[in-house]
Scaffold this motif. Structure first.
Motif, short mmCIF file in Angstrom:
data_model
loop_
_atom_site.label_atom_id
_atom_site.label_comp_id
_atom_site.label_asym_id
_atom_site.label_seq_id
_atom_site.Cartn_x
_atom_site.Cartn_y
_atom_site.Cartn_z
N GLY A 1 23.66 37.53 39.67
CA GLY A 1 23.45 37.40 40.84
C GLY A 1 23.21 35.91 41.28
N VAL A 2 24.07 34.92 40.73
CA VAL A 2 24.17 33.52 41.27
C VAL A 2 24.97 33.46 42.30
CG1 VAL A 2 24.99 31.54 40.04
CG2 VAL A 2 23.79 33.31 38.50
N ASP A 3 24.65 32.41 43.03
CA ASP A 3 25.56 31.83 44.14
C ASP A 3 27.01 31.31 43.45
OD1 ASP A 3 23.81 32.83 46.14
OD2 ASP A 3 22.70 30.73 46.27
N TYR A 4 27.98 31.54 44.13
CA TYR A 4 29.12 30.90 43.68
C TYR A 4 30.03 30.53 44.70
CZ TYR A 4 31.59 35.24 44.46
OH TYR A 4 32.29 36.18 45.16
N LYS A 5 31.12 29.50 44.38
CA LYS A 5 32.11 28.97 45.35
C LYS A 5 33.25 28.91 44.42
CE LYS A 5 34.50 26.55 48.42
NZ LYS A 5 34.76 26.81 49.65
N ILE A 6 34.38 29.50 44.94
CA ILE A 6 35.86 29.32 44.25
C ILE A 6 36.69 28.40 45.33
CG2 ILE A 6 37.96 30.29 43.47
CD1 ILE A 6 36.40 33.14 42.90
N ALA A 7 36.99 27.25 44.74
CA ALA A 7 37.85 26.17 45.21
C ALA A 7 39.26 26.14 44.73
CB ALA A 7 37.21 24.88 45.42
#
Length: 331
Positions: A108-114
């Motif tokens: 349940g961790v916030d994430y970002k894929i760049a």
């Protein structure tokens, strides 16, 4: 069968230097104490941090995300965000990305894929092809390393991160140390400190390596015991990198002479202490701002923009800036 030195149950790990054996429970306690000691020793975090964890989807970075997420439950002032850089390597990154998404969703961790394609307009596969067609002398890992480091700092800052945590373990660090000695790259050795920064630049995000004193086999076991270990997929460009030969040779030395890697780490820390006293001389002055993209750079044009220029994948107005600078001085 070897039994745990503490409780007598079947062991899952033997520390060949101390001779101690650990069952699952006591290995995880040993691992936790070792990482927390590393974090304290090098003063990696304060009581209030937005920690951006660089995650590739491999065993080490998934272990780091899992560990810091659970540690953050004990520190109310910590916030965790996972960041994956998608280089665009067909048959590799698309697979590891699935493991990344599985773990961040479970935690349940916030994430970002760049992605390279989003920020540079091209995937790494396309960049490598263009470089070969133009006859450029760079290996795939050169492009990947420069563009990845560039995006990790840029995106971590855009996310509001106060610190960027990477999963470099002891093996990674000493391998890179040996590589830089071979290449006579003393400026790069300074980057191998457990904490990098804060540098004298407002856009640089401080970097830390919580697994700095943890062996790769220990992070591997941690990932297995916590159901994190992904299907092994090797990067297709790995065969072009000298690291794999050095890794094999260091593993052979460690097998024959336990403690070799720790000795190399102590050597590195001593060298960093000496080099840091001559930092300005080694890196040729203060950190600059790239005239093209505005990111931190050792030169007037950062390495990422120089690569983009040589590859021919930048806008005309950016090219004019590079050519103007190149006309005045050589980078």
């Amino acid at each position: 069968m070897v039994n745990c030195s503490i409780c007598g149950r079947p062991a899952v790990y033997i520390n060949r230097i101390s001779g101690q054996a650990f069952c699952k429970k006591h290995f995880l306690e040993y691992f936790d104490k070792k990482v927390r000691r590393t974090i304290r020793r090098y003063k990696m975090f304060s009581s209030k941090e937005h920690i951006v964890v660089a995650v590739s989807g491999g065993k080490d970075s998934l272990s780091l995300l899992h560990y810091l997420y659970n540690l953050s439950k004990r520190v109310p002032g910590w916030r965790i965000t996972a960041l994956l850089i998608d280089e665009g390597i067909r048959g590799y990154r698309d697979i590891t990305k699935k493991d990344f998404l599985r773990v961040v969703n479970e935690l349940g961790v916030d994430y970002k894929i760049a992605s390279f394609e989003e920020y540079f307009g091209y995937t790494l596969d396309e960049i490598v092809r263009i470089g070969r067609e133009k006859g450029l002398p760079y290996l795939p890992c050169s492009y990947c390393g420069v563009f990845r480091r560039y995006l990790l700092n840029k995106v971590a800052r855009e996310l509001g991160g106060t610190v960027l945590a990477t999963a470099h373990n002891l093996d990674d660090v000493v391998q890179t140390y040996v590589m830089n000695i071979i290449n006579n790259s003393w400026d790069k050795i300074l980057r191998l400190a457990p904490v990098t920064g804060p540098l004298d630049h407002p856009k640089f995000v401080r970097r830390v390596k919580p697994f700095y004193e943890i062996l790769e086999k220990e992070t591997t076991l941690y990932s297995i015991l916590n159901n994190l270990y992904p299907k092994f997929v090797e990067c297709p460009y790995a065969r072009f990198n000298i690291r794999w030969m050095i890794r094999r040779q260091l593993n052979e030395l460690e097998e024959k002479y336990p403690g070799t890697k720790y000795s190399l780490l102590r050597s590195l820390l001593r060298i960093i202490d000496i080099l840091s006293k001559h930092r300005d001389e080694i890196i040729h002055g203060e950190i600059k701002t790239c005239k093209v993209c505005g990111e931190p750079s050792a030169h007037e044009i950062c390495r990422a923009c120089l690569y983009r220029y040589e590859l021919g994948i930048m806008r005309d107005d950016e090219k004019r800036i590079v050519e103007e600078v190149l006309g005045k001085k050589k980078i």
